[in-house]
Write a protein that holds these residues in place. Structure first.
Motif, PDB file in Angstrom:
ATOM      1  N   ARG A  17       0.731  -1.147   0.338  1.00  0.00           N
ATOM      2  CA  ARG A  17      -0.012   0.063  -0.086  1.00  0.00           C
ATOM      3  C   ARG A  17       0.816   1.342  -0.007  1.00  0.00           C
ATOM      4  NH1 ARG A  17      -5.165   1.315   0.965  1.00  0.00           N
ATOM      5  NH2 ARG A  17      -5.568  -0.765   1.329  1.00  0.00           N
ATOM      6  N   GLU A  18       1.923   1.239   0.912  1.00  0.00           N
ATOM      7  CA  GLU A  18       2.620   2.446   1.018  1.00  0.00           C
ATOM      8  C   GLU A  18       3.570   2.782  -0.248  1.00  0.00           C
ATOM      9  OE1 GLU A  18       4.941  -0.818   2.677  1.00  0.00           O
ATOM     10  OE2 GLU A  18       2.897  -0.112   2.638  1.00  0.00           O
ATOM     11  N   LEU A  19       3.472   1.787  -1.151  1.00  0.00           N
ATOM     12  CA  LEU A  19       4.500   1.907  -2.227  1.00  0.00           C
ATOM     13  C   LEU A  19       3.604   2.069  -3.616  1.00  0.00           C
ATOM     14  CD1 LEU A  19       7.536  -0.568  -1.513  1.00  0.00           C
ATOM     15  CD2 LEU A  19       7.201   1.920  -1.087  1.00  0.00           C
ATOM     16  N   ARG A  20       2.413   2.135  -3.641  1.00  0.00           N
ATOM     17  CA  ARG A  20       1.720   2.140  -4.805  1.00  0.00           C
ATOM     18  C   ARG A  20       2.210   3.601  -5.630  1.00  0.00           C
ATOM     19  NH1 ARG A  20      -4.373   0.202  -2.408  1.00  0.00           N
ATOM     20  NH2 ARG A  20      -3.709  -1.954  -1.875  1.00  0.00           N
ATOM     21  N   ILE A  21       2.331   3.330  -6.872  1.00  0.00           N
ATOM     22  CA  ILE A  21       2.690   4.438  -7.788  1.00  0.00           C
ATOM     23  C   ILE A  21       1.900   5.090  -8.405  1.00  0.00           C
ATOM     24  CG2 ILE A  21       4.157   5.149  -9.608  1.00  0.00           C
ATOM     25  CD1 ILE A  21       5.859   2.872  -9.004  1.00  0.00           C
ATOM     26  N   LYS A  22       1.494   6.549  -7.762  1.00  0.00           N
ATOM     27  CA  LYS A  22       0.565   7.337  -8.534  1.00  0.00           C
ATOM     28  C   LYS A  22       1.416   8.123  -9.687  1.00  0.00           C
ATOM     29  CE  LYS A  22      -2.691  11.195  -7.897  1.00  0.00           C
ATOM     30  NZ  LYS A  22      -3.098  12.224  -7.070  1.00  0.00           N
ATOM     31  N   SER A  23       0.676   8.233 -10.857  1.00  0.00           N
ATOM     32  CA  SER A  23       1.681   8.886 -12.025  1.00  0.00           C
ATOM     33  C   SER A  23       0.666   9.570 -12.906  1.00  0.00           C
ATOM     34  CB  SER A  23       2.634   7.937 -12.574  1.00  0.00           C
ATOM     35  OG  SER A  23       1.765   7.031 -13.522  1.00  0.00           O
ATOM     36  N   ALA A  24       0.950   9.922 -14.218  1.00  0.00           N
ATOM     37  CA  ALA A  24       0.240  10.618 -14.981  1.00  0.00           C
ATOM     38  C   ALA A  24      -0.417   9.440 -15.505  1.00  0.00           C
ATOM     39  CB  ALA A  24       0.927  11.409 -16.132  1.00  0.00           C
ATOM     40  N   LEU A  25      -0.340   8.314 -15.463  1.00  0.00           N
ATOM     41  CA  LEU A  25      -0.829   7.052 -16.015  1.00  0.00           C
ATOM     42  C   LEU A  25      -1.810   6.520 -15.195  1.00  0.00           C
ATOM     43  CD1 LEU A  25       1.896   5.317 -17.964  1.00  0.00           C
ATOM     44  CD2 LEU A  25       0.418   6.979 -18.758  1.00  0.00           C
ATOM     45  N   GLY A  26      -1.966   7.062 -14.015  1.00  0.00           N
ATOM     46  CA  GLY A  26      -3.147   6.491 -12.971  1.00  0.00           C
ATOM     47  C   GLY A  26      -2.277   5.977 -11.766  1.00  0.00           C
ATOM     48  N   THR A  27      -2.866   5.180 -11.041  1.00  0.00           N
ATOM     49  CA  THR A  27      -2.372   4.551  -9.625  1.00  0.00           C
ATOM     50  C   THR A  27      -2.082   2.940  -9.896  1.00  0.00           C
ATOM     51  OG1 THR A  27      -3.484   6.028  -8.187  1.00  0.00           O
ATOM     52  CG2 THR A  27      -2.663   4.225  -7.383  1.00  0.00           C
ATOM     53  N   HIS A  28      -0.969   2.736  -9.623  1.00  0.00           N
ATOM     54  CA  HIS A  28      -0.642   1.203  -9.849  1.00  0.00           C
ATOM     55  C   HIS A  28      -0.838   0.461  -8.388  1.00  0.00           C
ATOM     56  CE1 HIS A  28       1.847  -2.069 -11.970  1.00  0.00           C
ATOM     57  NE2 HIS A  28       1.438  -2.450 -11.048  1.00  0.00           N
ATOM     58  N   ALA A  29      -1.924   0.106  -8.283  1.00  0.00           N
ATOM     59  CA  ALA A  29      -2.231  -0.800  -6.856  1.00  0.00           C
ATOM     60  C   ALA A  29      -2.259  -2.196  -7.073  1.00  0.00           C
ATOM     61  CB  ALA A  29      -3.726  -0.378  -6.176  1.00  0.00           C
ATOM     62  N   VAL A  30      -2.140  -2.904  -8.164  1.00  0.00           N
ATOM     63  CA  VAL A  30      -2.100  -4.309  -8.080  1.00  0.00           C
ATOM     64  C   VAL A  30      -1.497  -4.588  -9.398  1.00  0.00           C
ATOM     65  CG1 VAL A  30      -4.530  -4.571  -9.211  1.00  0.00           C
ATOM     66  CG2 VAL A  30      -3.407  -6.387  -8.039  1.00  0.00           C
ATOM     67  N   THR A  31      -0.894  -5.639  -9.513  1.00  0.00           N
ATOM     68  CA  THR A  31       0.160  -5.969 -10.801  1.00  0.00           C
ATOM     69  C   THR A  31      -0.882  -7.150 -11.183  1.00  0.00           C
ATOM     70  OG1 THR A  31       2.294  -5.046 -10.077  1.00  0.00           O
ATOM     71  CG2 THR A  31       2.044  -6.705 -11.923  1.00  0.00           C
ATOM     72  N   ARG A  32      -1.261  -6.895 -12.566  1.00  0.00           N
ATOM     73  CA  ARG A  32      -1.831  -8.501 -13.201  1.00  0.00           C
ATOM     74  C   ARG A  32      -0.952  -8.496 -14.601  1.00  0.00           C
ATOM     75  NH1 ARG A  32      -6.132  -4.782 -12.074  1.00  0.00           N
ATOM     76  NH2 ARG A  32      -7.519  -5.680 -10.249  1.00  0.00           N
ATOM     77  N   LEU A  33      -0.418  -9.811 -14.560  1.00  0.00           N
ATOM     78  CA  LEU A  33       0.515 -10.103 -15.589  1.00  0.00           C
ATOM     79  C   LEU A  33       0.207 -11.535 -16.023  1.00  0.00           C
ATOM     80  CD1 LEU A  33       2.875 -11.736 -13.918  1.00  0.00           C
ATOM     81  CD2 LEU A  33       3.552  -9.399 -13.428  1.00  0.00           C
ATOM     82  N   THR A  34       1.083 -11.915 -16.974  1.00  0.00           N
ATOM     83  CA  THR A  34       1.150 -13.350 -17.365  1.00  0.00           C
ATOM     84  C   THR A  34       2.372 -14.092 -17.278  1.00  0.00           C
ATOM     85  OG1 THR A  34      -0.622 -12.751 -18.737  1.00  0.00           O
ATOM     86  CG2 THR A  34       0.327 -14.777 -19.321  1.00  0.00           C
ATOM     87  N   LEU A  35       2.475 -15.384 -16.672  1.00  0.00           N
ATOM     88  CA  LEU A  35       3.612 -15.950 -16.439  1.00  0.00           C
ATOM     89  C   LEU A  35       3.566 -17.494 -17.445  1.00  0.00           C
ATOM     90  CD1 LEU A  35       4.013 -15.628 -12.625  1.00  0.00           C
ATOM     91  CD2 LEU A  35       5.600 -14.959 -14.179  1.00  0.00           C
ATOM     92  N   ILE A  36       4.672 -17.779 -17.963  1.00  0.00           N
ATOM     93  CA  ILE A  36       4.571 -18.919 -18.679  1.00  0.00           C
ATOM     94  C   ILE A  36       5.499 -19.857 -18.244  1.00  0.00           C
ATOM     95  CG2 ILE A  36       3.596 -17.606 -20.731  1.00  0.00           C
ATOM     96  CD1 ILE A  36       6.574 -17.927 -21.867  1.00  0.00           C
ATOM     97  N   ARG A  37       5.157 -21.164 -18.397  1.00  0.00           N
ATOM     98  CA  ARG A  37       6.075 -22.490 -18.079  1.00  0.00           C
ATOM     99  C   ARG A  37       6.361 -22.830 -19.515  1.00  0.00           C
ATOM    100  NH1 ARG A  37       6.079 -27.700 -16.374  1.00  0.00           N
ATOM    101  NH2 ARG A  37       7.765 -28.181 -14.845  1.00  0.00           N
ATOM    102  N   LEU A  38       7.535 -23.225 -19.985  1.00  0.00           N
ATOM    103  CA  LEU A  38       7.800 -23.753 -21.313  1.00  0.00           C
ATOM    104  C   LEU A  38       8.510 -25.148 -21.040  1.00  0.00           C
ATOM    105  CD1 LEU A  38       9.802 -22.084 -24.426  1.00  0.00           C
ATOM    106  CD2 LEU A  38      10.865 -24.030 -23.186  1.00  0.00           C
TER     107      LEU A  38
END
Length: 374
Positions: A17-38
């Protein structure tokens, strides 16, 4: 050794919470991404990461999962894991853009190749040209000046010698925020700002002129990504070195930015560029023009963080000592997906030295973080 399968996982990881980045693009409160296993026919596996952000590259975690499963994986299955050039060409032939998804596949191939060869990825890239310990800067939110300054004090006490302040919202408030940070970190700490394309040309010039006494080391992406002419104008009118980030995704983008003399430094990293291979090409091109490169970030987890480290060690024109990189994603997240996380200490990130990327993903943790579509 050939690729026999790729499994993708769209996940969600909370940011402290204390490190959430607010910028001109909005606030980054959660990271949603994709991981792959090859998987390979030799039983060796590789991990990759597509650190997507819709406002950044237009990619989403679930979208990247579909793109990988139905378009990218089919054209790399059966290929040798060291056929990086062929795999990148095959992916480009079936999918336009989507750099983070393509980077995830290349990353997993390099990881598996390195494991099979018992070599770290930086050795596959030609060998390291600098020390394993890389100095990193810390990004501070575009928040209240006192709050931002307090976070800056904490990070400098931890060991960072460079801090980056998000700006690009209200120019007057931006100046106040940056001044507050300089007041608490003192003159010895390097200070940069990042507008994420949020300023107009005139606002950028106005704000950067008023920040002149604050001794800025860099001003990152002062105007919109597509406005290279505007960025070149800002560069001509202010004394602060200009770093191109959103403005340079591809090799062609880099060519245009260099042609227009729009920047003094170019930000590179595997996800944004569509793979380490492309990042290396951009860095080499920039070197021909006397322009240094620095490593940027999209708040990666350990696999992509490790990939950024390997790029930094192997690319001579990534000026890691002068322009400290944004290799810091794991510091922001509440959960690690690695059994052996990338090590951070005293303002440095230490590049893993094991085979491949040098981090082992805990796939049980990954499965517990999976996004369930509604």
């Amino acid at each position: 050794m050939r690729i026999t399968g790729i499994t993708s996982y769209a996940v969600e990881v909370p940011v402290h919470r204390e490190l959430r980045i607010k910028s001109a693009l909005g606030t980054h409160a959660v990271t949603r991404l994709t991981l792959i296993r090859l998987e390979t026919d030799a039983g060796v596996t590789g991990a990759g990461e597509a650190t997507v952000t819709p406002i950044w590259s237009g990619e989403t975690a679930l979208g990247a999962q579909v793109m990988i499963d139905h378009y990218l994986a089919p054209v790399v299955l059966g290929r040798a894991v060291d056929d990086i050039t062929g795999a990148l060409a095959a992916m480009d032939a079936v999918v336009a853009l989507n750099p983070f998804a393509k980077a995830a596949v290349e990353m997993a191939m390099l990881d598996a190749w390195g494991k099979a060869a018992s070599k770290p990825v930086y050795e596959l890239l030609g060998g390291r040209v600098r020390d394993h310990a890389l100095p990193i800067r810390f990004s501070l939110a575009a928040a209240d000046p006192d709050f931002t300054a307090a976070r800056a004090r904490e990070r400098v006490a931890w060991g960072h010698r460079t801090v980056k302040v998000k700006v690009g919202l209200d120019p007057r408030e931006d100046v106040e925020r940056v001044r507050a940070v300089r007041d608490v970190v003192g003159p010895e700490v390097s200070l940069t700002v990042d507008a994420n394309g949020g300023w107009s040309v005139e606002d950028a010039v106005w704000a950067l002129e008023r920040m002149r006494p604050l001794d800025l080391a860099l001003a990152e992406q002062p105007v919109r990504r597509e406005d290279l002419d505007g960025m070149a104008e800002v560069r001509r009118r202010v004394d602060v070195p200009i770093l191109a980030d959103e403005g340079v995704f591809t090799l062609w983008d880099a060519q245009q930015a260099l042609k227009k003399e729009a920047c003094d430094v170019i930000s590179v990293y595997p996800g944004k560029n569509g793979g380490i291979t492309v990042s290396q090409r951009i860095a080499a091109l920039a070197a021909e023009h006397g322009v240094a490169c620095a490593v940027g970030s999209n708040l990666e987890l350990d696999p992509a963080t490790a990939a950024m480290c390997h790029l930094s060690l192997a690319a001579p024109n990534v000026a890691a000592e002068k322009y400290h990189g944004d290799i810091l994603g794991p510091l922001y997240h509440e959960v690690s997906v690695a059994q052996n996380p990338v090590r951070f200490a005293g303002g440095f990130v230490h590049c893993p030295d094991g085979p491949g990327l040098g981090v082992e993903v805990d796939w049980q943790i990954v499965q517990s973080l999976c996004i369930v579509p509604t």
